[in-house]
Design an enzyme around this catalytic site. Sequence first.
Site, PDB file in Angstrom:
ATOM      1  N   HIS A  29     -13.495   3.088   8.845  1.00 15.86           N
ATOM      2  CA  HIS A  29     -12.673   1.976   8.366  1.00 15.86           C
ATOM      3  C   HIS A  29     -13.079   1.577   6.938  1.00 15.86           C
ATOM      4  CE1 HIS A  29      -9.986  -1.425  10.051  1.00 15.86           C
ATOM      5  NE2 HIS A  29      -9.745  -1.259   8.765  1.00 15.86           N
ATOM      6  N   ASP A  71      -9.019   6.794   9.364  1.00 15.90           N
ATOM      7  CA  ASP A  71      -9.975   5.777   8.930  1.00 15.90           C
ATOM      8  C   ASP A  71     -10.064   4.640   9.941  1.00 15.90           C
ATOM      9  OD1 ASP A  71     -11.759   4.596   6.966  1.00 15.90           O
ATOM     10  OD2 ASP A  71     -10.151   3.177   6.504  1.00 15.90           O
ATOM     11  N   GLU A  97     -12.876  -0.147  17.816  1.00 19.80           N
ATOM     12  CA  GLU A  97     -13.833  -0.186  16.712  1.00 19.80           C
ATOM     13  C   GLU A  97     -14.885  -1.261  16.976  1.00 19.80           C
ATOM     14  OE1 GLU A  97     -11.892  -0.592  12.926  1.00 19.80           O
ATOM     15  OE2 GLU A  97     -10.647   1.182  13.222  1.00 19.80           O
ATOM     16  N   ARG A 148      -4.026   0.925  10.880  1.00 14.95           N
ATOM     17  CA  ARG A 148      -4.622   0.273  12.034  1.00 14.95           C
ATOM     18  C   ARG A 148      -4.746   1.254  13.194  1.00 14.95           C
ATOM     19  NH1 ARG A 148      -6.718  -2.815   9.519  1.00 14.95           N
ATOM     20  NH2 ARG A 148      -6.674  -5.083   9.484  1.00 14.95           N
ATOM     21  N   CYS A 163      -4.694   5.223   7.640  1.00 11.23           N
ATOM     22  CA  CYS A 163      -5.663   4.262   7.088  1.00 11.23           C
ATOM     23  C   CYS A 163      -5.152   2.846   7.294  1.00 11.23           C
ATOM     24  CB  CYS A 163      -5.885   4.526   5.597  1.00 11.23           C
ATOM     25  SG  CYS A 163      -6.669   6.095   5.228  1.00 11.23           S
ATOM     26  N   ILE A 165       0.835  -1.204   0.000  1.00 10.12           N
ATOM     27  CA  ILE A 165       0.000   0.000   0.000  1.00 10.12           C
ATOM     28  C   ILE A 165       0.868   1.252   0.000  1.00 10.12           C
ATOM     29  CG2 ILE A 165      -1.732   1.286   1.310  1.00 10.12           C
ATOM     30  CD1 ILE A 165      -2.764  -1.461   2.304  1.00 10.12           C
TER      31      ILE A 165
END
Length: 525
Positions: A278, A255, A260, A231, A229, A151
Amino acid sequence: MVKVLISDKLSPRAKEIFEERGIEVDVNVGLEPAQLKEIIGQYDGLAIRSATTVTADLLESAENLKVVGRAGIGTDNVDKPAATQRGVVVMNTPFGNSITTAEHAVAMMMAVARQIPQANESTHQGKWEKSRFMGVELFNKTLGLIGSGNIGSIVADRAQGLKMKVVAFDPFLSPERAKEMGVKKVEMDELLSLADFITIHTPLTDGTRNMINKDTIAKMKDGVRIINCARGGIINEADLLEALNAGKVAGAALDVFEEEPAKSNPLFGNDKVVCTPHLGAASTEAQENVAIQVAEQMADYLLTGAVTNALNIPSVSAEDAPKLKPYMILAEQLGSFAGQLTESGIKGIRIEFEGQVAGLNTKPLVQAVLAGLLRPMTDCVNMVNAPVIARERSIDVAEVKNDRSSDYHTLIRLVVTTERMERSVSGTLFGGDKPRIVEIKGIGIEAELTKHMLYTTNQDKPGLIGELGTILAKAGANIATFHLGRAEEGGDALSLIQLDAPIDEAILKEIRDLPLVSQSKLLHF
């Protein structure tokens, strides 16, 4: 029949792929932990996303489970050490949502730079606050990448398209790869001091938890903007809020969050923070991709033994799996042979690969040897957890490859060092796929290892074979094959006898009591 459970919401294509491959599949989404624990014992595979948590407690009830497949990158919802200990392969799909997640990170960077969500909400309310939403350009700014894997490298590429300068911190980033990416490799402190924008692309580990905190924030440029974006938990949210309120950090785009689903958070409502729930992998293309990939990977493993994107076992491609299969059998048999004969603590092993096998992917073969070696000594051992058990027992494992010519076109030799002695056993493949033992303790002997084998070591003197045959005949034990080998005339010798059925301990004792016999043991393969 192989059976798989899909416990999280996946594209319907995943179920179709399992069924097309002849695998029975149940889709049962939204199970409570107790409900999942009650049924998990029925399944060979478990396909999940982020909602299902695979705990050590759950794995205790998963007596048939062989693989957990995570449709996505992050596997922090899977207890990987416990899975490994139980012999369960853990797979993810690191490439299926890489583009989607990278694009979301770039979108979040743009959103925080130009305050797009805040301006959108204000405009919808009928306000026209042009002067309130003064943003900054990305052009000619420095982007700091923390993590430059799949990424991160895509984000770097997109940022360069926006004419940004990119610096990267990643302990695993080589100078050659940095050059290929067009980024400058730096240490963490230098990145913090240079970056106008910082975007995070690293997993949550003990080493990265709270990586962004008041101490690291203090080393950043004034007015820095931070994007995460990856963790939740990598950023200390309380420290970030303090830095936002103090003006040290100009904005943040998040994000992911420490807890969560994030129904409440101290950062919510802060005018400098852009938040999404997320959504990094939430695109139609990505969801389809990861569902297809996880189903294909799990099916390949369950049906053929091919291992792709596993986090706790070496990968074996679908192309290599058939080539390795006979070697896997041979490797496990060699380990089992040595393990069944070992009666004292193992200090170390050496696995030598010669000839054709030396050119193959030998990591799975090492694990197969370990599994065979340790199985007679401990319960519930397989290729996945064998290296862990070996480490726990302080067994040193060495691997040697040599493509030199020998008497055999391909050969695996296992040397086991115990507290008392060193024992070696070697094997090859006849006809390309038939495992055979060809040497034990330096003595040449050719034998197929079958279900019931009687192994003896003795002095090479006349009369032993007759005495041995007489004892077995009196016991009604039929000899299927009889293999002999000796070091030299009158010296050390050994035999491997294939029996149609096992013999009891009393018969073994009678054989051991023969004057020329030094060891006798019944082996099972």
